[in-house]
Design a protein around this motif. Structure first.
Motif, PDB file in Angstrom:
ATOM      1  N   LEU A   1       0.813  -1.216   0.000  1.00 50.93           N
ATOM      2  CA  LEU A   1       0.000   0.000   0.000  1.00 50.93           C
ATOM      3  C   LEU A   1       0.847   1.268   0.000  1.00 50.93           C
ATOM      4  O   LEU A   1       0.592   2.196  -0.774  1.00 50.93           O
ATOM      5  N   MET A   2       1.858   1.319   0.861  1.00 54.15           N
ATOM      6  CA  MET A   2       2.666   2.538   0.937  1.00 54.15           C
ATOM      7  C   MET A   2       3.426   2.781  -0.359  1.00 54.15           C
ATOM      8  O   MET A   2       3.452   3.907  -0.882  1.00 54.15           O
ATOM      9  N   VAL A   3       4.022   1.727  -0.900  1.00 49.30           N
ATOM     10  CA  VAL A   3       4.784   1.869  -2.141  1.00 49.30           C
ATOM     11  C   VAL A   3       3.866   2.256  -3.297  1.00 49.30           C
ATOM     12  O   VAL A   3       4.178   3.161  -4.083  1.00 49.30           O
ATOM     13  N   LEU A   4       2.705   1.596  -3.400  1.00 49.08           N
ATOM     14  CA  LEU A   4       1.786   1.896  -4.496  1.00 49.08           C
ATOM     15  C   LEU A   4       1.250   3.320  -4.416  1.00 49.08           C
ATOM     16  O   LEU A   4       1.260   4.055  -5.415  1.00 49.08           O
ATOM     17  N   ILE A   5       0.783   3.721  -3.240  1.00 47.20           N
ATOM     18  CA  ILE A   5       0.172   5.052  -3.109  1.00 47.20           C
ATOM     19  C   ILE A   5       1.213   6.151  -3.288  1.00 47.20           C
ATOM     20  O   ILE A   5       0.927   7.197  -3.877  1.00 47.20           O
ATOM     21  N   MET A   6       2.446   5.929  -2.810  1.00 49.47           N
ATOM     22  CA  MET A   6       3.496   6.917  -3.058  1.00 49.47           C
ATOM     23  C   MET A   6       3.788   7.020  -4.552  1.00 49.47           C
ATOM     24  O   MET A   6       3.961   8.126  -5.088  1.00 49.47           O
TER      25      MET A   6
END
Length: 425
Positions: free
Chosen positions: A65-70
């Motif tokens: 989630l963090m990698v995708l949303i960033m």
């Protein structure tokens, strides 16, 4: 209006590509770990069920989630104002730091080496780069629908605050609030993107501005209450946090006509083929995602109001938001964002509903399994093994989605950078 339209500058799409690829890999790894974990909870005993399951939330939240949303943030924030990403190298450096943080955490769990502090510093360094670039780009005011930037800014600020709290190694007083706050970063980013793009997708002129502003105010209050409920053991704080968040979500859905409120019969009569397929896909999936979100927050409210701390309420409040809302929204928006990244058009007319049906089946099986665990009902082995397929259905949904998107581009002609991406709104 400024939207996610790709022009001659494709730097933000170039920057996002390794984020998307890394996120997909991490999603599969995290889902695999979660599937094995679910099997062990339901009684399956094997060598595989002795894996370090604490890595599941690391791979899914800090990873996927963090990698995708960033990565999405690096693309959509400049594109909303038709500007360049300040630095692709810094963006890629933030990804490298996040992946290094995850590697350190995995090493700490698997081999018992003490690298948690190094993981925390690498994570906050990556977040700091993202925060700096995001706020530097947000200083350029868009021409219309500027409230979207407030949701995006609140999302970025929430991520930075959580990174600093985790770096300080503060023990959370409420585990559910901690997980919900980690999910609030993608949730608020999604709200910012939807506020900017839904008017174009659904065919209304503007969102209901007052409802949107009220939603943002309550979202900001929810962030404060959520962080407070993480750090302080007060019974009322989690309840206040979830009730405030629920009101913010409800007013946001109202502001964007998610469940109707405007006459789209003329639009439907004028469009056909690919345009109609995309319109119907967007309408159905946006409504379904919000139903998941409402349900997840309501379960969290019930968990906070209950004195028994039901495992079923706890688990479903997390996964209805993470898999239901965020997962369904990703299946909606990722195909809309991929063209400027991969350089090919995606045909929605070639889509099917298999991925979301698999997600629905997975959540239903998870709910039954959670109920059995909560009320200590011994499932017969054939049924228990059926419940164990919940996580594997999520993996199947991921595979099906990737295949579906790939097939939808197979017969599309490669287009110029000026013509791909989400239409200008």
């Amino acid at each position: 209006m400024g939207g996610l339209e790709a022009r001659t500058n494709n730097s933000s799409g170039t920057a996002s590509k390794p984020f998307i690829v890394s996120a997909v890999v991490l999603a599969f790894l995290g889902s695999f770990m979660g599937s094995i974990w679910m099997m062990s909870i339901l009684g399956e005993q094997s060598t595989a069920t002795k894996l370090p399951f604490s890595l599941h939330p690391v791979l899914q939240i800090d990873g996927f989630l963090m990698v995708l949303i960033m990565g999405i943030g690096y693309m959509i924030i400049p594109r909303f104002r038709n500007s360049r990403l300040p630095s692709i190298k810094l963006a890629h450096a933030s990804l490298a730091l996040l992946l290094l943080s995850i590697a350190f955490t995995v090493a700490s769990e698997v081999w018992g080496v003490t690298l948690n502090a190094a993981a925390g510093f690498a994570r906050i360094a990556g977040i700091a780069i993202f925060t700096g670039i995001a706020f530097w780009t947000l200083r350029i005011r868009p021409k219309l629908l500027g409230l979207a930037d407030y949701f995006i800014g609140l999302s970025v600020a929430t991520l930075l605050a959580l990174g600093m709290i985790r770096l300080a190694v503060l023990t959370p007083a409420n585990t559910l609030s901690e997980v919900q706050m980690l999910l609030l970063f993608p949730l608020l980013m999604i709200f910012g993107v939807e506020y900017k793009t839904m008017p174009s997708f659904l065919g209304f002129i503007r969102p209901r501005k007052t409802a949107g502003e009220i939603s943002f105010v309550f979202a900001a209050v929810a962030v404060v209450l959520g962080i407070s409920s993480m750090l302080y053991d007060q019974v009322l704080l989690p309840l206040m946090f979830n009730l405030t968040l629920l009101f913010s979500v409800a007013t946001f859905g109202y502001s964007l006509f998610i469940f109707g409120g405007f006459d789209n019969s003329e639009i439907l009569s004028l469009i056909s083929g690919e345009k109609k397929a995309r319109y119907l896909y967007t309408t159905a999936y946006s409504r379904l995602s919000f139903l998941f979100l409402y349900a997840g927050i309501i379960f969290a409210v019930l968990f906070g109001a209950s004195s028994t701390h039901s495992y079923m309420l706890y688990d479903l409040s997390i996964h209805l938001i993470a898999i239901g809302f965020i997962g369904t929204t990703i299946t909606l928006y990722l195909p809309l964002m991929l063209p400027p990244i991969i350089g090919r058009q995606i045909q929605f007319a070639r889509f099917n509903h298999a991925p979301v049906l698999l997600i629905l089946a997975a959540l239903v099986l998870r709910a039954v399994a959670d109920a059995a665990l909560t009320y200590e009902f011994q499932l017969p082995y054939p049924l228990a093994y059926l419940m164990m397929t919940s996580g594997w259905l999520v993996i199947s949904a991921l595979i099906t989605f990737v295949i579906m998107v790939h097939r939808s581009t197979k017969h599309s002609a490669t287009t110029s950078p000026a013509s791909i991406g989400i239409s200008r709104i």
